[in-house]
Scaffold this motif. Structure first.
Motif, PDB file in Angstrom:
ATOM      1  N   GLN A 133       0.826  -1.207   0.000  1.00 69.24           N
ATOM      2  CA  GLN A 133       0.000   0.000   0.000  1.00 69.24           C
ATOM      3  C   GLN A 133       0.868   1.269   0.000  1.00 69.24           C
ATOM      4  OE1 GLN A 133      -3.003  -0.235   3.115  1.00 69.24           O
ATOM      5  NE2 GLN A 133      -3.213  -2.440   2.836  1.00 69.24           N
ATOM      6  N   ALA A 134       2.042   1.166  -0.618  1.00 65.12           N
ATOM      7  CA  ALA A 134       2.968   2.301  -0.786  1.00 65.12           C
ATOM      8  C   ALA A 134       3.488   2.836   0.543  1.00 65.12           C
ATOM      9  CB  ALA A 134       2.309   3.421  -1.596  1.00 65.12           C
ATOM     10  N   ARG A 135       3.498   1.996   1.572  1.00 69.25           N
ATOM     11  CA  ARG A 135       4.094   2.412   2.837  1.00 69.25           C
ATOM     12  C   ARG A 135       4.867   1.234   3.426  1.00 69.25           C
ATOM     13  NH1 ARG A 135       0.480   1.326   7.391  1.00 69.25           N
ATOM     14  NH2 ARG A 135      -1.467   0.360   6.701  1.00 69.25           N
ATOM     15  N   ALA A 136       5.777   1.534   4.340  1.00 67.97           N
ATOM     16  CA  ALA A 136       6.624   0.497   4.915  1.00 67.97           C
ATOM     17  C   ALA A 136       5.787  -0.563   5.616  1.00 67.97           C
ATOM     18  CB  ALA A 136       7.618   1.128   5.890  1.00 67.97           C
ATOM     19  N   GLY A 137       6.103  -1.819   5.345  1.00 64.19           N
ATOM     20  CA  GLY A 137       5.390  -2.925   5.982  1.00 64.19           C
ATOM     21  C   GLY A 137       6.039  -4.243   5.621  1.00 64.19           C
ATOM     22  N   GLU A 138       5.638  -5.300   6.292  1.00 63.97           N
ATOM     23  CA  GLU A 138       6.212  -6.608   6.061  1.00 63.97           C
ATOM     24  C   GLU A 138       5.212  -7.697   6.431  1.00 63.97           C
ATOM     25  OE1 GLU A 138       6.892  -4.661   9.669  1.00 63.97           O
ATOM     26  OE2 GLU A 138       8.232  -4.328   7.959  1.00 63.97           O
ATOM     27  N   VAL A 139       5.454  -8.886   5.895  1.00 64.69           N
ATOM     28  CA  VAL A 139       4.558 -10.026   6.085  1.00 64.69           C
ATOM     29  C   VAL A 139       5.413 -11.251   6.395  1.00 64.69           C
ATOM     30  CG1 VAL A 139       2.865 -11.535   4.965  1.00 64.69           C
ATOM     31  CG2 VAL A 139       2.802  -9.084   4.543  1.00 64.69           C
ATOM     32  N   ALA A 140       4.904 -12.117   7.241  1.00 66.03           N
ATOM     33  CA  ALA A 140       5.524 -13.413   7.501  1.00 66.03           C
ATOM     34  C   ALA A 140       4.637 -14.507   6.911  1.00 66.03           C
ATOM     35  CB  ALA A 140       5.701 -13.634   9.010  1.00 66.03           C
ATOM     36  N   SER A 141       5.260 -15.593   6.465  1.00 65.13           N
ATOM     37  CA  SER A 141       4.495 -16.648   5.800  1.00 65.13           C
ATOM     38  C   SER A 141       5.140 -18.005   6.052  1.00 65.13           C
ATOM     39  CB  SER A 141       4.428 -16.377   4.288  1.00 65.13           C
ATOM     40  OG  SER A 141       5.731 -16.435   3.717  1.00 65.13           O
ATOM     41  N   ARG A 142       4.408 -19.044   5.649  1.00 59.67           N
ATOM     42  CA  ARG A 142       4.948 -20.404   5.650  1.00 59.67           C
ATOM     43  C   ARG A 142       4.742 -21.028   4.276  1.00 59.67           C
ATOM     44  NH1 ARG A 142       7.125 -22.822   9.854  1.00 59.67           N
ATOM     45  NH2 ARG A 142       6.680 -22.158  11.995  1.00 59.67           N
ATOM     46  N   LEU A 143       5.742 -21.770   3.819  1.00 61.13           N
ATOM     47  CA  LEU A 143       5.719 -22.337   2.477  1.00 61.13           C
ATOM     48  C   LEU A 143       4.748 -23.515   2.407  1.00 61.13           C
ATOM     49  CD1 LEU A 143       6.822 -22.445  -0.391  1.00 61.13           C
ATOM     50  CD2 LEU A 143       8.757 -23.793   0.473  1.00 61.13           C
ATOM     51  N   LEU A 144       3.796 -23.426   1.475  1.00 63.84           N
ATOM     52  CA  LEU A 144       2.836 -24.499   1.265  1.00 63.84           C
ATOM     53  C   LEU A 144       3.327 -25.504   0.233  1.00 63.84           C
ATOM     54  CD1 LEU A 144      -0.463 -22.400   1.198  1.00 63.84           C
ATOM     55  CD2 LEU A 144       0.397 -23.825   3.069  1.00 63.84           C
ATOM     56  N   GLY A 145       3.886 -25.011  -0.878  1.00 70.69           N
ATOM     57  CA  GLY A 145       4.344 -25.907  -1.930  1.00 70.69           C
ATOM     58  C   GLY A 145       4.360 -25.215  -3.274  1.00 70.69           C
ATOM     59  N   ARG A 146       4.465 -26.018  -4.300  1.00 69.24           N
ATOM     60  CA  ARG A 146       4.510 -25.490  -5.670  1.00 69.24           C
ATOM     61  C   ARG A 146       3.108 -25.310  -6.232  1.00 69.24           C
ATOM     62  NH1 ARG A 146       9.275 -25.603  -8.376  1.00 69.24           N
ATOM     63  NH2 ARG A 146      11.014 -26.821  -7.528  1.00 69.24           N
ATOM     64  N   ALA A 164       3.759 -21.177  -3.407  1.00 73.75           N
ATOM     65  CA  ALA A 164       2.603 -20.667  -2.673  1.00 73.75           C
ATOM     66  C   ALA A 164       2.936 -20.646  -1.183  1.00 73.75           C
ATOM     67  CB  ALA A 164       1.379 -21.536  -2.928  1.00 73.75           C
ATOM     68  N   TRP A 165       2.644 -19.514  -0.528  1.00 72.25           N
ATOM     69  CA  TRP A 165       2.923 -19.317   0.889  1.00 72.25           C
ATOM     70  C   TRP A 165       1.629 -18.934   1.601  1.00 72.25           C
ATOM     71  CZ3 TRP A 165       8.248 -19.361   2.432  1.00 72.25           C
ATOM     72  CH2 TRP A 165       9.160 -19.410   1.357  1.00 72.25           C
ATOM     73  N   ALA A 166       1.460 -19.431   2.810  1.00 77.25           N
ATOM     74  CA  ALA A 166       0.323 -19.044   3.648  1.00 77.25           C
ATOM     75  C   ALA A 166       0.745 -17.877   4.533  1.00 77.25           C
ATOM     76  CB  ALA A 166      -0.124 -20.215   4.505  1.00 77.25           C
ATOM     77  N   GLU A 167      -0.003 -16.778   4.471  1.00 80.27           N
ATOM     78  CA  GLU A 167       0.318 -15.631   5.326  1.00 80.27           C
ATOM     79  C   GLU A 167       0.011 -15.981   6.783  1.00 80.27           C
ATOM     80  OE1 GLU A 167      -1.322 -11.157   6.288  1.00 80.27           O
ATOM     81  OE2 GLU A 167      -1.557 -11.916   4.246  1.00 80.27           O
TER      82      GLU A 167
END
Length: 276
Positions: A150-163, A180-183
């Protein structure tokens, strides 16, 4: 009944033999590599190669003129080499990287032919983010996406689901292998879409970029990144072997601080399309 006493030479031979075997075992253990660290509590098996049976997700890209937008890029060479998502800059006549204070640096663009990846070229740049473009990913491993949603500083963590396979229909039509990653977490106060995070690196726990963030599915809570099969060829030879690298361990407790450091040092920066 008494047994005859063995001769002294036999006793000495047995003692020497035991000592030799014991010393050899000590030496073998000393030369052995250390045991590998235990896996993450939810990490699974290594991801296999691309197959025709991978799940697919379809994205429709309408055939309309380029609309100026913003995204994220990250440095992979102090010579001025950055990586972003192709769709962030494709069709933009004057892409640029914001460096603070209302200033921007113009960039030339090299588009990957069959992947949502672009390399931006500027005259010099900040320290590089380490890249790990080879295979060896595990289902369930953590990923961290620092950038400018959204044009501002931010970050997300995720876990890898697979291809999965990203099927782009319309402008830039292609079938592209993706991860594909799950947020599982994001910046406090950041709600809604992650638009603007496109082009951000997905970092592993060693702070290495293992792909480029390219799409999201908000209803499914998923994030899509490039796979090693496209990321590696797109950046091959760009990050030299003698590139000074300063990766940092990333955890669920410090990934916000790591993201802030990367943005402050301009190793992760915002990409914009300047008006003509």
């Amino acid at each position: 009944m008494a047994f005859p006493r063995p001769p002294d030479w036999l006793v000495y031979s047995l003692v020497v033999g035991v000592l030799v075997i014991w010393s050899l075992r000590l030496r073998e253990n000393a030369d052995a590599p250390p045991a590998p660290p235990p896996p993450d509590e939810v990490e699974g098996a290594l991801l296999g190669p691309i197959t025709p049976f991978d799940p697919a997700v379809t994205v429709n890209a309408p055939d309309i003129p380029f609309q100026p937008a913003s995204g994220t890029a990250f440095s992979i060479s102090r010579e001025g080499r950055w990586v972003t998502a192709r769709h962030v800059v494709e069709g933009c006549r004057r892409p640029a990287i914001l460096v603070g204070g209302g200033r921007a640096i113009a960039a030339d663009v090299r588009l990957a032919p069959r992947a949502d990846i672009a390399v931006l070229l500027t005259r010099g740049g900040p320290d590089a983010v380490p890249v790990m473009a080879s295979h060896g990913l595990r289902a369930g491993q953590r990923g961290f996406h620092p950038g400018y949603p959204q044009a501002r500083a931010g970050e997300v963590a995720s876990r890898l689901l697979g291809r999965e396979t990203l099927r782009v229909r319309g402008r830039g039509q292609r079938d592209e292998p993706v991860l594909a990653w799950a947020e599982v977490g994001r910046t406090d106060g950041l709600g809604g879409t992650l638009a603007g995070l496109s082009g951000a690196p997905v970092l592993d726990r060693q702070g290495r970029a293992i792909g480029v963030t390219i799409a999201e599915s908000p209803r499914r809570g998923r994030i899509y990144t490039t796979s090693p099969d496209t990321f590696g060829p797109a950046i091959r030879g760009v990050q030299k072997a003698d590139e000074p690298l300063t990766g940092r361990l990333v955890t669920v407790d410090n990934y916000g601080l790591v993201a802030d450091d990367l943005r402050r040092d301009l190793r992760v920066a915002q990409v914009v399309c300047l008006s003509a």
